[in-house]
Design a protein around this motif. Structure first.
Motif, PDB file in Angstrom:
ATOM      1  N   THR A 148      34.463  44.215  19.703  1.00 36.15           N
ATOM      2  CA  THR A 148      35.206  42.974  19.495  1.00 36.15           C
ATOM      3  C   THR A 148      36.306  42.824  20.537  1.00 36.15           C
ATOM      4  O   THR A 148      36.497  41.751  21.122  1.00 36.15           O
ATOM      5  N   ARG A 149      37.033  43.920  20.787  1.00 36.48           N
ATOM      6  CA  ARG A 149      38.091  43.865  21.797  1.00 36.48           C
ATOM      7  C   ARG A 149      37.518  43.637  23.194  1.00 36.48           C
ATOM      8  O   ARG A 149      38.091  42.894  23.999  1.00 36.48           O
ATOM      9  N   ALA A 150      36.383  44.275  23.487  1.00 39.48           N
ATOM     10  CA  ALA A 150      35.771  44.110  24.809  1.00 39.48           C
ATOM     11  C   ALA A 150      35.288  42.678  25.025  1.00 39.48           C
ATOM     12  O   ALA A 150      35.489  42.092  26.094  1.00 39.48           O
ATOM     13  N   VAL A 151      34.654  42.099  24.000  1.00 40.42           N
ATOM     14  CA  VAL A 151      34.171  40.720  24.115  1.00 40.42           C
ATOM     15  C   VAL A 151      35.351  39.759  24.213  1.00 40.42           C
ATOM     16  O   VAL A 151      35.296  38.760  24.955  1.00 40.42           O
ATOM     17  N   ALA A 152      36.431  40.048  23.481  1.00 36.85           N
ATOM     18  CA  ALA A 152      37.625  39.211  23.577  1.00 36.85           C
ATOM     19  C   ALA A 152      38.212  39.262  24.988  1.00 36.85           C
ATOM     20  O   ALA A 152      38.638  38.234  25.543  1.00 36.85           O
ATOM     21  N   ALA A 153      38.225  40.452  25.580  1.00 33.87           N
ATOM     22  CA  ALA A 153      38.709  40.577  26.963  1.00 33.87           C
ATOM     23  C   ALA A 153      37.804  39.820  27.917  1.00 33.87           C
ATOM     24  O   ALA A 153      38.277  39.211  28.893  1.00 33.87           O
ATOM     25  N   TYR A 154      36.502  39.814  27.646  1.00 29.54           N
ATOM     26  CA  TYR A 154      35.548  39.074  28.469  1.00 29.54           C
ATOM     27  C   TYR A 154      35.837  37.579  28.424  1.00 29.54           C
ATOM     28  O   TYR A 154      35.864  36.894  29.459  1.00 29.54           O
ATOM     29  N   GLY A 155      36.078  37.063  27.214  1.00 34.26           N
ATOM     30  CA  GLY A 155      36.395  35.652  27.080  1.00 34.26           C
ATOM     31  C   GLY A 155      37.730  35.292  27.712  1.00 34.26           C
ATOM     32  O   GLY A 155      37.877  34.233  28.337  1.00 34.26           O
ATOM     33  N   THR A 156      38.701  36.181  27.559  1.00 28.05           N
ATOM     34  CA  THR A 156      40.010  35.943  28.175  1.00 28.05           C
ATOM     35  C   THR A 156      39.904  35.906  29.687  1.00 28.05           C
ATOM     36  O   THR A 156      40.571  35.110  30.358  1.00 28.05           O
ATOM     37  N   THR A 157      39.075  36.777  30.223  1.00 33.53           N
ATOM     38  CA  THR A 157      38.865  36.813  31.672  1.00 33.53           C
ATOM     39  C   THR A 157      38.336  35.481  32.189  1.00 33.53           C
ATOM     40  O   THR A 157      38.748  35.000  33.257  1.00 33.53           O
ATOM     41  N   ALA A 158      37.430  34.864  31.421  1.00 31.55           N
ATOM     42  CA  ALA A 158      36.883  33.573  31.829  1.00 31.55           C
ATOM     43  C   ALA A 158      37.985  32.519  31.894  1.00 31.55           C
ATOM     44  O   ALA A 158      38.069  31.739  32.857  1.00 31.55           O
ATOM     45  N   GLY A 159      38.856  32.493  30.876  1.00 33.37           N
ATOM     46  CA  GLY A 159      39.933  31.508  30.865  1.00 33.37           C
ATOM     47  C   GLY A 159      40.934  31.724  31.979  1.00 33.37           C
ATOM     48  O   GLY A 159      41.351  30.768  32.661  1.00 33.37           O
ATOM     49  N   ILE A 160      41.309  32.983  32.202  1.00 37.57           N
ATOM     50  CA  ILE A 160      42.278  33.285  33.264  1.00 37.57           C
ATOM     51  C   ILE A 160      41.674  32.973  34.633  1.00 37.57           C
ATOM     52  O   ILE A 160      42.339  32.390  35.504  1.00 37.57           O
ATOM     53  N   GLY A 161      40.427  33.356  34.838  1.00 40.14           N
ATOM     54  CA  GLY A 161      39.782  33.106  36.128  1.00 40.14           C
ATOM     55  C   GLY A 161      39.692  31.632  36.453  1.00 40.14           C
ATOM     56  O   GLY A 161      39.928  31.212  37.587  1.00 40.14           O
ATOM     57  N   ALA A 162      39.358  30.817  35.436  1.00 36.79           N
ATOM     58  CA  ALA A 162      39.248  29.373  35.664  1.00 36.79           C
ATOM     59  C   ALA A 162      40.600  28.768  36.018  1.00 36.79           C
ATOM     60  O   ALA A 162      40.693  27.878  36.878  1.00 36.79           O
ATOM     61  N   SER A 163      41.662  29.246  35.361  1.00 38.83           N
ATOM     62  CA  SER A 163      42.996  28.707  35.625  1.00 38.83           C
ATOM     63  C   SER A 163      43.547  29.177  36.963  1.00 38.83           C
ATOM     64  O   SER A 163      44.050  28.384  37.763  1.00 38.83           O
ATOM     65  N   VAL A 164      43.418  30.484  37.212  1.00 33.04           N
ATOM     66  CA  VAL A 164      43.959  31.049  38.445  1.00 33.04           C
ATOM     67  C   VAL A 164      43.207  30.511  39.660  1.00 33.04           C
ATOM     68  O   VAL A 164      43.798  30.295  40.727  1.00 33.04           O
ATOM     69  N   GLY A 165      41.911  30.275  39.505  1.00 31.05           N
ATOM     70  CA  GLY A 165      41.117  29.799  40.626  1.00 31.05           C
ATOM     71  C   GLY A 165      41.608  28.476  41.177  1.00 31.05           C
ATOM     72  O   GLY A 165      41.591  28.252  42.392  1.00 31.05           O
ATOM     73  N   LEU A 166      42.054  27.595  40.297  1.00 33.41           N
ATOM     74  CA  LEU A 166      42.562  26.305  40.765  1.00 33.41           C
ATOM     75  C   LEU A 166      43.805  26.478  41.632  1.00 33.41           C
ATOM     76  O   LEU A 166      43.957  25.828  42.661  1.00 33.41           O
ATOM     77  N   VAL A 167      44.690  27.394  41.207  1.00 37.21           N
ATOM     78  CA  VAL A 167      45.917  27.639  41.959  1.00 37.21           C
ATOM     79  C   VAL A 167      45.613  28.362  43.262  1.00 37.21           C
ATOM     80  O   VAL A 167      46.089  27.980  44.340  1.00 37.21           O
ATOM     81  N   VAL A 168      44.801  29.416  43.177  1.00 34.43           N
ATOM     82  CA  VAL A 168      44.482  30.213  44.362  1.00 34.43           C
ATOM     83  C   VAL A 168      43.726  29.370  45.388  1.00 34.43           C
ATOM     84  O   VAL A 168      44.001  29.439  46.589  1.00 34.43           O
ATOM     85  N   GLY A 169      42.774  28.572  44.916  1.00 33.34           N
ATOM     86  CA  GLY A 169      42.003  27.747  45.836  1.00 33.34           C
ATOM     87  C   GLY A 169      42.869  26.765  46.590  1.00 33.34           C
ATOM     88  O   GLY A 169      42.734  26.596  47.804  1.00 33.34           O
ATOM     89  N   GLY A 170      43.769  26.125  45.873  1.00 33.87           N
ATOM     90  CA  GLY A 170      44.659  25.180  46.534  1.00 33.87           C
ATOM     91  C   GLY A 170      45.595  25.855  47.518  1.00 33.87           C
ATOM     92  O   GLY A 170      45.827  25.352  48.626  1.00 33.87           O
ATOM     93  N   ALA A 171      46.132  27.016  47.126  1.00 35.46           N
ATOM     94  CA  ALA A 171      47.057  27.737  48.001  1.00 35.46           C
ATOM     95  C   ALA A 171      46.354  28.221  49.262  1.00 35.46           C
ATOM     96  O   ALA A 171      46.883  28.078  50.378  1.00 35.46           O
ATOM     97  N   LEU A 172      45.179  28.790  49.120  1.00 36.81           N
ATOM     98  CA  LEU A 172      44.453  29.303  50.285  1.00 36.81           C
ATOM     99  C   LEU A 172      44.039  28.171  51.216  1.00 36.81           C
ATOM    100  O   LEU A 172      44.116  28.304  52.445  1.00 36.81           O
ATOM    101  N   ALA A 173      43.583  27.065  50.628  1.00 45.12           N
ATOM    102  CA  ALA A 173      43.167  25.934  51.457  1.00 45.12           C
ATOM    103  C   ALA A 173      44.348  25.358  52.234  1.00 45.12           C
ATOM    104  O   ALA A 173      44.202  24.937  53.384  1.00 45.12           O
ATOM    105  N   ALA A 174      45.530  25.347  51.607  1.00 45.75           N
ATOM    106  CA  ALA A 174      46.709  24.777  52.262  1.00 45.75           C
ATOM    107  C   ALA A 174      47.325  25.730  53.280  1.00 45.75           C
ATOM    108  O   ALA A 174      47.763  25.306  54.349  1.00 45.75           O
ATOM    109  N   LEU A 175      47.355  27.023  52.961  1.00 42.48           N
ATOM    110  CA  LEU A 175      48.054  27.985  53.810  1.00 42.48           C
ATOM    111  C   LEU A 175      47.150  28.623  54.872  1.00 42.48           C
ATOM    112  O   LEU A 175      47.605  28.935  55.972  1.00 42.48           O
ATOM    113  N   ILE A 176      45.885  28.849  54.539  1.00 39.66           N
ATOM    114  CA  ILE A 176      44.986  29.541  55.479  1.00 39.66           C
ATOM    115  C   ILE A 176      43.798  28.643  55.810  1.00 39.66           C
ATOM    116  O   ILE A 176      43.756  27.976  56.825  1.00 39.66           O
ATOM    117  N   SER A 177      42.817  28.626  54.925  1.00 39.91           N
ATOM    118  CA  SER A 177      41.612  27.825  55.102  1.00 39.91           C
ATOM    119  C   SER A 177      40.831  27.854  53.804  1.00 39.91           C
ATOM    120  O   SER A 177      40.954  28.803  53.011  1.00 39.91           O
TER     121      SER A 177
END
Length: 257
Positions: A148-177
């Motif tokens: 249960t804890r492992a599956v919960a961590a799996y689901g949390t990872t999906a939410g964090i990845g989706a949120s962080v990706g928007l920020v990281v993608g924008g930052a990398l595109a603006a600062l580097i490429s």
């Protein structure tokens, strides 16, 4: 007769050996899954820069995203079945290698056809890694609080990845490429492959065979349904291409069941 019954009881009563490094296995699975989800979010904020730098039309730009979604959705069931029959460890490693190579191809893309094909190739890797990673969790952790804890961590990872990706993608595109968001997948995939070789246990694949007809119809069915949804977003639910694709997806899914 008694000895035969005892031997059969012994064979069925012996549980499979528990993996010796469950924490390491969970970390490998979560980081690999995070990489896939992160990449799928990075593309959204990178699309405007991709269009400007490569001179893509609006239609081609939409397929930079849709090619990944279409292939990922279409091959998801086949990727899960491959893990059952060929071994989750082996299929997981192949999926990581495909995703890492595809990310490199996306990052080095020089034209419309190249980047769309590379994104579709990424979808192949993701369709293999995603079901294999979840299967590795269920195989590593017995039913109960640990799973249960492992599956919960799996689901949390999906939410964090989706949120962080928007920020990281924008930052990398603006600062580097915009390409940097895909290049970072290459070393991550390489490290995960090395760790997976060390820590993922070898297993005996399940006995069985690929139902070729079922595999083809289910893959085509899922692909047609995803294509219909993609077309609905661009042309509307009443468009002929949308209706035909969804109808074909339903027919193929019914044939494969």
């Amino acid at each position: 007769m008694t000895s035969t019954t005892t031997a059969r009881t012994d064979r069925t009563a012996t549980p499979p050996a528990a993996p010796s490094h469950p924490t390491a296995i969970l970390a490998i699975v979560l980081v690999s899954y995070f990489m896939i989800v992160l990449d799928n979010s990075i593309i959204f904020t990178g699309l405007p820069e991709i269009q400007r730098s490569m001179g893509l039309s609006s239609s081609a730009l939409s397929w930079v995203q849709n090619a990944y979604t279409l292939v990922f959705g279409g091959l998801l069931l086949l990727g899960a079945r491959a893990g059952d029959l060929l071994g989750r460890r082996r299929v997981f490693l192949v999926g990581l290698a495909v995703f890492g190579l595809a990310s490199l191809l996306v990052g080095t893309a020089q034209g419309e056809a190249w980047i769309i094909a590379a994104r579709a190739f990424q979808g192949v890797g993701a369709a293999v890694v995603a079901p294999s990673s979840l299967a590795l969790i269920t195989a590593t952790f017995p039913a109960g609080p640990e799973r249960t804890r492992a599956v919960a961590a799996y689901g949390t990872t999906a939410g964090i990845g989706a949120s962080v990706g928007l920020v990281v993608g924008g930052a990398l595109a603006a600062l580097i490429s915009w390409r940097a968001g895909f290049f970072i997948n290459v070393p991550i995939a390489a490290v995960m492959i090395a760790l997976a070789v060390c820590y993922l246990p070898r297993e005996t694949p399940a006995r069985g065979r690929f139902d070729l007809t079922g595999a083809i119809t289910s893959t085509l069915g899922m692909g047609a349904l995803v294509f219909g949804i993609v077309e609905a977003g661009e042309r509307g639910w009443s468009a002929p291409s949308t209706l035909v694709a969804i109808a074909a997806g339903g027919w193929c899914s019914r044939r494969s069941s």
